[in-house]
Enzyme design. Sequence first.
Site, mmCIF file in Angstrom:
data_model
loop_
_atom_site.group_PDB
_atom_site.id
_atom_site.type_symbol
_atom_site.label_atom_id
_atom_site.label_comp_id
_atom_site.label_asym_id
_atom_site.label_seq_id
_atom_site.Cartn_x
_atom_site.Cartn_y
_atom_site.Cartn_z
ATOM 1 N N ASP A 97 -70.955 -7.290 40.330
ATOM 2 C CA ASP A 97 -69.875 -6.320 40.282
ATOM 3 C C ASP A 97 -69.870 -5.734 38.850
ATOM 4 O O ASP A 97 -69.182 -4.790 38.607
ATOM 5 C CB ASP A 97 -68.528 -6.807 40.745
ATOM 6 C CG ASP A 97 -68.492 -7.140 42.157
ATOM 7 O OD1 ASP A 97 -69.463 -6.702 42.998
ATOM 8 O OD2 ASP A 97 -67.615 -8.068 43.076
ATOM 9 N N ARG A 116 -66.761 1.025 42.306
ATOM 10 C CA ARG A 116 -67.259 0.678 40.906
ATOM 11 C C ARG A 116 -67.992 1.659 40.306
ATOM 12 O O ARG A 116 -68.087 1.619 39.017
ATOM 13 C CB ARG A 116 -67.877 -0.774 40.996
ATOM 14 C CG ARG A 116 -67.159 -1.953 41.609
ATOM 15 C CD ARG A 116 -67.424 -3.443 41.266
ATOM 16 N NE ARG A 116 -66.751 -4.224 42.219
ATOM 17 C CZ ARG A 116 -65.395 -4.716 41.522
ATOM 18 N NH1 ARG A 116 -64.796 -4.158 40.242
ATOM 19 N NH2 ARG A 116 -64.802 -5.504 42.421
ATOM 20 N N SER A 129 -75.619 -13.875 50.087
ATOM 21 C CA SER A 129 -74.151 -13.557 49.541
ATOM 22 C C SER A 129 -73.163 -15.019 49.675
ATOM 23 O O SER A 129 -73.444 -15.797 50.665
ATOM 24 C CB SER A 129 -73.490 -12.604 50.876
ATOM 25 O OG SER A 129 -72.073 -12.773 50.602
ATOM 26 N N SER A 130 -72.796 -15.063 48.763
ATOM 27 C CA SER A 130 -71.632 -16.444 48.657
ATOM 28 C C SER A 130 -70.512 -16.404 49.617
ATOM 29 O O SER A 130 -69.996 -17.354 49.869
ATOM 30 C CB SER A 130 -71.242 -16.642 47.116
ATOM 31 O OG SER A 130 -70.348 -15.347 46.998
#
Length: 420
Positions: free
Chosen positions: A301, A373, A160-161
């Site tokens: 995403d 989403r 995870s950034s």
Amino acid sequence: MSRAVIHPAALSGTLAAPPSKSAAHRALICAALADGKSRVYPLAGSADMAATAQCLCAMGAQIVREGDAAFVEGGRCAAGSPVTLDCAESGSTLRFLLPVAAAYGLRATFVGHGRLPERPLGALADQMKAHGVSFSAGAMPFTIGGRLSPGRYELPGDVSSQFVTGLLFALPLLDGESEIVLTSPLQSVGYVEMTLRALQESGVAVTPTENGWRVPGNQRFRAFDRTVEGDWSNAAFWLCAAAIGGTVRITGLSNDSAQGDRAVYEILERFGADIKRDAHAVCCEAAPLRAQRIDAGQIPDLVPVLAVTAAFAVGDTEIYNAARLRIKESDRLASTAALLRALGGSAEEYPDRLVVHGGGLRGGDAQGANDHRIVMAAAVAALGCREKVCVSDAHAVNKSYPNFFDDLKKLGGRCNVDMG
């Protein structure tokens, strides 16, 4: 249970892109860490943004909303009474503010809902433990104690950034120099670049190194007046809808944005959509679509709506390098494949990729998987279906895009929404 019924339609018209949730998170946090009063504008009233604002207030900031603007009085965070930080379902809120709370030495209890307690935190927590922070439990809810110390922080770049971003906010507050070292290639590079730009605009210096960043300590965040750029992630739903069938013009998108999801423009070009941009807007019009291979490493995403677009293309589209989608608000490889199948399409799910067989979709009933989403991708799919689509968990759009169904109607879509 909430649900939405969306009818086939060709969208047409102009829409202003909603403000970027990712940019707004970063602006609010920088403002809360700054001495003085800052203005952040415009802000969407999403559940994720509300979670960040409420946590910042619990940590000592003062935030006043006036219309679409937030006025933030920062520089007030200090160790004192224990605080509870409810991150709702927002991974950004948790991962950004966990190191910040530790940098201030706050005794903070972090709670979350939905799938948030299941999402990975181990690599960040391990590094924080190695630098003076205690955790009462291995999963949420947990309470942290102690104070973060400067030093060398080693993190994988492919989980995870948001771990990197959280440390980039926190390390400048410490009393010595620190270094972030990546132990594997960084994915979602654009999100870290957004953080670096936000820090620079707040007067905070970070120096890139061969495998990470060097962060001087004892820095002060500077107050500001900041305009939040348009959101490529949410605009992508309308651009993909137009590519499937319609003509849509989206204003307020920056062509030099650091947002990784800006890649939707080039991806739709490769699909064969008629897409153009200038200094003021991005315009997309339907055209015959052809399959392609899509690397999801920097754009996780976008996968649900790109998979829907691929279902209307000729040929088989492979979306690869996508294992991280399994740890989102839903297991998005599974929920995206299930969505396409429920609507009469064909998709094959693998551990780290999807293969979508083109040819169109019929319509029908689909599960929203309590994932914003997935719900929005189902609505886009409905526009090109032969029959209406009924999708559950319509309320999930409130996480990032509360006005989604209103904007769908503005562009000529037909839907009935029951938020339960």
